[in-house]
Design a protein around this motif. Structure first.
Motif, PDB file in Angstrom:
ATOM      1  N   LEU A   1      21.855 -24.995 -28.196  1.00 47.24           N
ATOM      2  CA  LEU A   1      22.341 -26.253 -28.037  1.00 47.24           C
ATOM      3  C   LEU A   1      21.743 -27.413 -28.485  1.00 47.24           C
ATOM      4  O   LEU A   1      21.896 -28.437 -29.464  1.00 47.24           O
ATOM      5  CB  LEU A   1      22.237 -26.407 -26.953  1.00 47.24           C
ATOM      6  CG  LEU A   1      23.377 -28.047 -26.312  1.00 47.24           C
ATOM      7  CD1 LEU A   1      24.711 -27.076 -26.585  1.00 47.24           C
ATOM      8  CD2 LEU A   1      23.648 -28.327 -24.555  1.00 47.24           C
ATOM      9  N   PHE A   2      20.208 -27.371 -28.786  1.00 43.81           N
ATOM     10  CA  PHE A   2      19.136 -28.050 -29.406  1.00 43.81           C
ATOM     11  C   PHE A   2      19.858 -28.747 -30.729  1.00 43.81           C
ATOM     12  O   PHE A   2      19.572 -28.960 -31.836  1.00 43.81           O
ATOM     13  CB  PHE A   2      17.871 -28.233 -29.131  1.00 43.81           C
ATOM     14  CG  PHE A   2      16.754 -29.089 -29.581  1.00 43.81           C
ATOM     15  CD1 PHE A   2      17.069 -30.469 -28.940  1.00 43.81           C
ATOM     16  CD2 PHE A   2      16.252 -28.608 -30.819  1.00 43.81           C
ATOM     17  CE1 PHE A   2      16.086 -31.116 -29.728  1.00 43.81           C
ATOM     18  CE2 PHE A   2      15.384 -29.627 -31.189  1.00 43.81           C
ATOM     19  CZ  PHE A   2      15.183 -31.123 -31.124  1.00 43.81           C
ATOM     20  N   LEU A   3      19.671 -26.975 -31.206  1.00 40.68           N
ATOM     21  CA  LEU A   3      19.781 -27.262 -32.974  1.00 40.68           C
ATOM     22  C   LEU A   3      21.316 -26.997 -33.419  1.00 40.68           C
ATOM     23  O   LEU A   3      21.344 -27.026 -34.352  1.00 40.68           O
ATOM     24  CB  LEU A   3      19.068 -26.082 -32.880  1.00 40.68           C
ATOM     25  CG  LEU A   3      17.728 -25.794 -33.233  1.00 40.68           C
ATOM     26  CD1 LEU A   3      16.809 -23.997 -33.645  1.00 40.68           C
ATOM     27  CD2 LEU A   3      16.861 -26.729 -33.831  1.00 40.68           C
ATOM     28  N   ASN A   4      22.624 -27.111 -31.931  1.00 42.48           N
ATOM     29  CA  ASN A   4      23.382 -27.045 -32.657  1.00 42.48           C
ATOM     30  C   ASN A   4      23.705 -26.326 -33.355  1.00 42.48           C
ATOM     31  O   ASN A   4      25.184 -26.136 -34.619  1.00 42.48           O
ATOM     32  CB  ASN A   4      24.281 -28.359 -33.788  1.00 42.48           C
ATOM     33  CG  ASN A   4      25.301 -28.579 -34.073  1.00 42.48           C
ATOM     34  OD1 ASN A   4      26.142 -28.213 -33.218  1.00 42.48           O
ATOM     35  ND2 ASN A   4      25.787 -29.065 -35.055  1.00 42.48           N
ATOM     36  N   ILE A   5      23.512 -24.420 -33.138  1.00 41.17           N
ATOM     37  CA  ILE A   5      24.176 -23.933 -33.887  1.00 41.17           C
ATOM     38  C   ILE A   5      24.592 -22.412 -32.517  1.00 41.17           C
ATOM     39  O   ILE A   5      24.395 -22.124 -31.481  1.00 41.17           O
ATOM     40  CB  ILE A   5      22.378 -22.749 -34.299  1.00 41.17           C
ATOM     41  CG1 ILE A   5      21.649 -23.407 -35.297  1.00 41.17           C
ATOM     42  CG2 ILE A   5      23.068 -21.494 -34.417  1.00 41.17           C
ATOM     43  CD1 ILE A   5      20.231 -22.839 -35.363  1.00 41.17           C
ATOM     44  N   LYS A   6      25.446 -22.453 -33.360  1.00 34.98           N
ATOM     45  CA  LYS A   6      26.543 -21.357 -32.631  1.00 34.98           C
ATOM     46  C   LYS A   6      26.584 -20.029 -32.694  1.00 34.98           C
ATOM     47  O   LYS A   6      26.340 -18.738 -31.583  1.00 34.98           O
ATOM     48  CB  LYS A   6      28.126 -21.814 -32.733  1.00 34.98           C
ATOM     49  CG  LYS A   6      28.933 -20.966 -31.788  1.00 34.98           C
ATOM     50  CD  LYS A   6      30.001 -21.358 -31.757  1.00 34.98           C
ATOM     51  CE  LYS A   6      31.028 -20.933 -30.921  1.00 34.98           C
ATOM     52  NZ  LYS A   6      32.626 -21.068 -31.038  1.00 34.98           N
ATOM     53  N   ASP A   7      25.964 -19.869 -34.064  1.00 38.07           N
ATOM     54  CA  ASP A   7      26.511 -18.395 -34.763  1.00 38.07           C
ATOM     55  C   ASP A   7      25.914 -18.336 -35.818  1.00 38.07           C
ATOM     56  O   ASP A   7      25.851 -19.461 -36.730  1.00 38.07           O
ATOM     57  CB  ASP A   7      27.375 -17.635 -34.636  1.00 38.07           C
ATOM     58  CG  ASP A   7      27.583 -16.557 -34.478  1.00 38.07           C
ATOM     59  OD1 ASP A   7      26.264 -15.403 -34.812  1.00 38.07           O
ATOM     60  OD2 ASP A   7      28.300 -15.405 -34.768  1.00 38.07           O
ATOM     61  N   VAL A   8      25.216 -16.907 -36.246  1.00 40.86           N
ATOM     62  CA  VAL A   8      25.204 -17.361 -37.983  1.00 40.86           C
ATOM     63  C   VAL A   8      25.802 -15.425 -38.305  1.00 40.86           C
ATOM     64  O   VAL A   8      25.205 -14.923 -38.095  1.00 40.86           O
ATOM     65  CB  VAL A   8      23.324 -17.028 -37.829  1.00 40.86           C
ATOM     66  CG1 VAL A   8      23.342 -16.857 -39.858  1.00 40.86           C
ATOM     67  CG2 VAL A   8      22.373 -18.231 -37.972  1.00 40.86           C
ATOM     68  N   GLN A   9      26.821 -16.069 -39.472  1.00 41.89           N
ATOM     69  CA  GLN A   9      26.822 -14.442 -40.164  1.00 41.89           C
ATOM     70  C   GLN A   9      27.235 -14.514 -41.193  1.00 41.89           C
ATOM     71  O   GLN A   9      28.071 -15.584 -41.674  1.00 41.89           O
ATOM     72  CB  GLN A   9      28.986 -14.556 -39.042  1.00 41.89           C
ATOM     73  CG  GLN A   9      28.843 -14.263 -37.829  1.00 41.89           C
ATOM     74  CD  GLN A   9      30.042 -13.551 -37.043  1.00 41.89           C
ATOM     75  OE1 GLN A   9      31.131 -13.353 -37.761  1.00 41.89           O
ATOM     76  NE2 GLN A   9      30.318 -13.516 -36.180  1.00 41.89           N
ATOM     77  N   GLY A  10      26.763 -14.032 -41.742  1.00 45.41           N
ATOM     78  CA  GLY A  10      27.445 -13.897 -43.676  1.00 45.41           C
ATOM     79  C   GLY A  10      26.672 -14.941 -44.722  1.00 45.41           C
ATOM     80  O   GLY A  10      25.069 -15.135 -44.067  1.00 45.41           O
ATOM     81  N   ASN A  11      27.205 -15.411 -44.883  1.00 45.89           N
ATOM     82  CA  ASN A  11      26.432 -16.489 -45.529  1.00 45.89           C
ATOM     83  C   ASN A  11      26.808 -17.877 -44.908  1.00 45.89           C
ATOM     84  O   ASN A  11      26.287 -19.096 -45.288  1.00 45.89           O
ATOM     85  CB  ASN A  11      27.495 -16.648 -47.065  1.00 45.89           C
ATOM     86  CG  ASN A  11      27.283 -15.365 -48.429  1.00 45.89           C
ATOM     87  OD1 ASN A  11      28.336 -14.763 -47.611  1.00 45.89           O
ATOM     88  ND2 ASN A  11      26.346 -14.853 -48.497  1.00 45.89           N
TER      89      ASN A  11
ATOM     90  N   THR B   1      19.007 -20.300 -58.420  1.00 42.93           N
ATOM     91  CA  THR B   1      19.320 -20.486 -57.230  1.00 42.93           C
ATOM     92  C   THR B   1      19.675 -18.881 -56.313  1.00 42.93           C
ATOM     93  O   THR B   1      20.664 -17.884 -57.367  1.00 42.93           O
ATOM     94  CB  THR B   1      20.828 -21.431 -57.289  1.00 42.93           C
ATOM     95  OG1 THR B   1      21.669 -20.292 -58.123  1.00 42.93           O
ATOM     96  CG2 THR B   1      20.739 -22.323 -58.212  1.00 42.93           C
ATOM     97  N   GLN B   2      19.981 -18.990 -55.137  1.00 42.12           N
ATOM     98  CA  GLN B   2      20.690 -17.830 -54.516  1.00 42.12           C
ATOM     99  C   GLN B   2      20.900 -18.894 -53.596  1.00 42.12           C
ATOM    100  O   GLN B   2      21.115 -19.052 -52.743  1.00 42.12           O
ATOM    101  CB  GLN B   2      18.983 -17.048 -54.175  1.00 42.12           C
ATOM    102  CG  GLN B   2      19.440 -16.016 -52.943  1.00 42.12           C
ATOM    103  CD  GLN B   2      18.007 -15.371 -52.571  1.00 42.12           C
ATOM    104  OE1 GLN B   2      16.842 -16.382 -52.664  1.00 42.12           O
ATOM    105  NE2 GLN B   2      17.913 -14.334 -51.685  1.00 42.12           N
ATOM    106  N   ILE B   3      22.692 -17.951 -52.880  1.00 43.37           N
ATOM    107  CA  ILE B   3      23.010 -18.003 -51.392  1.00 43.37           C
ATOM    108  C   ILE B   3      22.269 -17.169 -50.737  1.00 43.37           C
ATOM    109  O   ILE B   3      22.860 -16.237 -50.982  1.00 43.37           O
ATOM    110  CB  ILE B   3      24.424 -17.647 -51.973  1.00 43.37           C
ATOM    111  CG1 ILE B   3      25.267 -18.354 -53.523  1.00 43.37           C
ATOM    112  CG2 ILE B   3      25.111 -17.810 -50.437  1.00 43.37           C
ATOM    113  CD1 ILE B   3      26.782 -18.252 -53.706  1.00 43.37           C
ATOM    114  N   LEU B   4      22.135 -18.020 -49.960  1.00 40.56           N
ATOM    115  CA  LEU B   4      21.821 -17.755 -48.654  1.00 40.56           C
ATOM    116  C   LEU B   4      22.331 -16.876 -47.508  1.00 40.56           C
ATOM    117  O   LEU B   4      23.715 -17.034 -47.685  1.00 40.56           O
ATOM    118  CB  LEU B   4      20.737 -19.132 -47.408  1.00 40.56           C
ATOM    119  CG  LEU B   4      19.196 -19.200 -47.881  1.00 40.56           C
ATOM    120  CD1 LEU B   4      19.811 -19.645 -49.232  1.00 40.56           C
ATOM    121  CD2 LEU B   4      19.027 -19.929 -46.757  1.00 40.56           C
TER     122      LEU B   4
END
Length: 201
Positions: free
Chosen positions: A19-29, A164-167
Motif C-alpha cells: 500500500l505504501f509503495l502503491n503496488i498491486k501486482d507485477v506480471q510479465g512486463n 536498452t532492455q525492457i524489464l
C-alpha cells in the motif's frame, strides 16, 4: 494531554508495504498499481559522453533530440546507483595471481586486487542505472499500447546509440527490492520469482 496522545496512537493506520509503495501486482512486463495505473520499465545502459569530443557530444545531443521530437506523452527517468558485489572479481584476481610467475604482472594484479578491496570497504563499488518509466490508465488494451510505445522508445534510443532492455517480471521485482534496500547489492542470478510479492490491501 495524555488522553490526546492515546487518541492519536489509536488513529494511526497500519499500512502494508504494498500500500505504501502503491503496488498491486507485477506480471510479465508490467507493474499494476493500487490506483489503477499500469507501468512499464525500460532500462537504459549508460554511455560515457565525457569520452567524446565536443563535436561528437553536440552531434549526439542533436541525435537524441531529433529521435525524441515526436515523443509527446509523459515519461519519467529514474536514476540510481546500486552497490556491486565484487567478491567474484576478487576471487578471479586471486586465481590469476596464483598462476602468474612474472613479477611485473603479479604486481599489477596485486594492485588491481587491492583497488577492489578499497572499493568494497569504502562503499564506493557502485554502478549507475537508468530506467525510463511509462504508464497509462488500466483499461482493456493498456498492455498492448504500453508495449508498442516502449518498443518505439527503445528503437529511438537504439538509433541514438544506446543499449536498452525492457524489464520483465523478475527484473521489475529486483528493481523494487533495490529501491527498498539501496545499500544491499543484489545477486545477479537470484530468482526473485521464488518469493513473489505478497499483496495485502
Amino acid at each position: 494531554m495524555l488522553f490526546s496522545r492515546k487518541k492519536k496512537d489509536k488513529d494511526k493506520v497500519k499500512m502494508s508495504a504494498n500500500l505504501f509503495l502503491n503496488i498491486k501486482d507485477v506480471q510479465g512486463n508490467f507493474l499494476y498499481t493500487i490506483d489503477n495505473k499500469v507501468l512499464c520499465y525500460l532500462r537504459i545502459f549508460p554511455k560515457n559522453c565525457k569520452l567524446m569530443s565536443k563535436v561528437e557530444q553536440v552531434a549526439h545531443g542533436k541525435s537524441i533530440t531529433r529521435n525524441f521530437a515526436s515523443e509527446l506523452k509523459p515519461l519519467k527517468l529514474y536514476f540510481t546507483n546500486r552497490p556491486i558485489d565484487l567478491r567474484k572479481n576478487q576471487d578471479f584476481q586471486a586465481s590469476l595471481m596464483e598462476k602468474e610467475k612474472e613479477a611485473l604482472k603479479f604486481s599489477l594484479l596485486d594492485k588491481r586486487s587491492r583497488s577492489f578491496g578499497v572499493l568494497s570497504t569504502t562503499g564506493k563499488a557502485l554502478e549507475s542505472e537508468i530506467y525510463l518509466i511509462i504508464w497509462a490508465d488500466n483499461d482493456e488494451y493498456v498492455e498492448q499500447e504500453l508495449i508498442k510505445r516502449v518498443s518505439e522508445i527503445r528503437m529511438k534510443l537504439t538509433n541514438s546509440g544506446y543499449k536498452t532492455q525492457i524489464l520483465d517480471e523478475r527484473l521489475i521485482i529486483q528493481l523494487i527490492n533495490s529501491y527498498n534496500n539501496p545499500d544491499i547489492a543484489y545477486i545477479e542470478d537470484q530468482n526473485y520469482l521464488e518469493s513473489p510479492l505478497q499483496v495485502k490491501i
